[in-house]
Design a protein around this motif. Structure first.
Motif, short mmCIF file in Angstrom:
data_model
loop_
_atom_site.label_atom_id
_atom_site.label_comp_id
_atom_site.label_asym_id
_atom_site.label_seq_id
_atom_site.Cartn_x
_atom_site.Cartn_y
_atom_site.Cartn_z
N GLY A 354 50.36 40.49 32.72
CA GLY A 354 49.58 39.45 33.37
C GLY A 354 48.18 39.94 33.68
O GLY A 354 47.86 41.12 33.51
N GLY A 355 47.32 39.02 34.11
CA GLY A 355 45.96 39.40 34.45
C GLY A 355 45.07 39.48 33.22
O GLY A 355 45.44 39.10 32.11
N CYS A 356 43.86 40.01 33.42
CA CYS A 356 42.92 40.11 32.30
C CYS A 356 43.28 41.27 31.39
O CYS A 356 44.24 42.00 31.63
CB CYS A 356 41.49 40.25 32.81
SG CYS A 356 41.12 41.87 33.52
N ALA A 357 42.49 41.47 30.37
CA ALA A 357 42.79 42.48 29.37
C ALA A 357 42.31 43.87 29.76
O ALA A 357 42.46 44.81 29.00
CB ALA A 357 42.17 42.08 28.03
N HIS A 358 41.72 44.00 30.95
CA HIS A 358 41.20 45.30 31.41
C HIS A 358 42.37 46.18 31.87
O HIS A 358 43.06 45.87 32.82
CB HIS A 358 40.21 45.08 32.55
CG HIS A 358 39.54 46.34 32.99
ND1 HIS A 358 38.58 46.34 33.99
CD2 HIS A 358 39.66 47.63 32.59
CE1 HIS A 358 38.15 47.59 34.18
NE2 HIS A 358 38.81 48.37 33.34
#
Length: 387
Positions: A354-358
């Protein structure tokens, strides 16, 4: 309050040597002590030089500044030719100033389990005697923390080519202790960069971003919780300054004792596991009841390792007791390969849930893009934010 000290008198002029026991008062200075020795020996005080912890003391030095203990030994020299007395110390910039070096350090004392004021002592590397005279003053921390940096003359064994053996002791309990090079007195009463407090003892990594001990402890504990320590050779797994954008790091892991013993032990364990995970010869036991990390040196073996802790034997490649490397039915490996991507620096399998790709790698500390599988760039934030 009087202290009993032993005076080692080395009379080079008459080629004689003897020991004298004296009661000294902490409020006396070296000039008064020299007068007392003169009364007992009939040697003019003008012909004497006083040496303590490898350095010559000025006559204005007070006994209370020497951090005396019951085993204290002070050397009196009567040289054939008098030498100008010197008196010096490190300041915050590792330069030499005109005050006593004693009692100006901070250490981590295991016995006290706390940060304490410390004292520097110097011994002969050969015979461990304190009756030594350094040939040159230490100029920085390296001179006292590394071996074979400062040459000495020992009045006990007289061996050639001797070096000083520097040790730090706790001023409170007199036990050997580890020097804390980042801890200093807050003589300017500078505010902590986190809480704005003005503690008397602070941590300074050399960047003047002062932090108090409580804030430093909380910072370390939060770093430990997600293990955001990064490997910075030659310092090992450490952390940077708490101030945003500052790249100064803690250079000595002894400072991490401030977290408390249990947290420090956890730090050591996790740091070892991280080091092993990024090392080509590092192995972690796959036994769910163990998880011990260790190094394995393969010598044309069959690719299998045995855990030295629980004795579980397994294949280092597939981590199974019965090797499945040649099988197409290894569902665990297929699942891992399908759901994870490898850190571009340390190759650690990473799953994004989950979350952004960072992605911030907890093994090596690298920030990378889960979509590009390369080092994180500003473009990644805009191109893959919702992907």
């Amino acid at each position: 309050m009087p202290n009993v000290v032993t005076i080692l008198l080395q009379d080079r002029k008459m080629d004689q040597r003897r020991n004298i026991t004296l009661n000294v008062d902490n409020n006396e200075n070296i000039a008064e002590l020299m007068k007392n020795v003169e009364k007992l020996t009939n040697i003019p005080s003008e012909e004497l030089e006083v040496v303590f912890c490898g350095k010559k003391l000025a006559k204005s030095t007070f006994m209370k500044d020497l951090s005396l203990t019951p085993a204290t030994q002070i050397m009196f020299l009567r040289p054939k030719n008098l030498v100008q007395l010197t008196n010096s110390k490190f300041d915050s910039n590792n330069k030499i100033t005109d005050t006593s070096i004693l009692g100006s350090f901070y250490v981590w004392c295991k016995k006290c389990d706390d940060v304490q004021r410390g004292k520097l002592r110097v011994y002969c590397q050969n015979c461990a005697s304190t009756s030594v005279l350094v040939k040159s003053e230490p100029q920085n921390w390296v001179d006292v923390l590394k071996s074979k940096r400062i040459q000495v003359t020992c009045e006990n064994c007289f061996a050639p080519g001797l070096f000083a053996d520097f040790k730090f002791k706790c001023l409170k309990c007199n036990d050997l202790a580890a020097a804390l090079t980042h801890v200093r007195g807050n003589w300017q009463m500078t505010e902590c960069c986190v809480c704005d407090g003005k503690d008397k003892v602070v941590i300074d990594l050399g960047c003047n971003h002062i932090i108090c001990q409580n804030c430093f402890k909380e910072y370390l504990l939060s770093t430990l919780e997600e293990f955001r320590f990064t490997n910075r050779p030659p310092y090992g797994f450490t952390t940077s300054c708490v101030y945003p954008g500052c790249n100064r790091v803690v250079k000595d892991v002894h400072h991490f004792h401030i977290m408390g013993q249990s947290s420090y032990s956890e730090y050591q364990r996790k740091a070892t596991e991280r080091l092993i995970s990024i090392d080509d010869e590092g192995v972690t036991c796959p036994n769910a009841a163990c998880g011990q990390s260790f190094f394995w040196e393969p010598y044309d073996d069959d690719g299998r390792s045995q855990c030295p802790d629980c004795f579980f034997t397994f294949c280092r490649k597939c981590t199974e007791r019965e090797c499945t490397c040649q099988s197409d039915d290894d569902l665990t490996k297929i699942t891992i390969d399908a759901t994870t991507r490898r850190c571009p620096r340390c190759n650690a399998a990473t799953e994004r849930n989950g979350g952004c790709a960072h992605i911030h790698c907890t093994s090596c500390g690298m920030d990378w893009c889960f979509k590009c599988v390369t080092e994180w760039k500003e473009e990644c934030q805009w191109d893959h934010w919702f992907n």
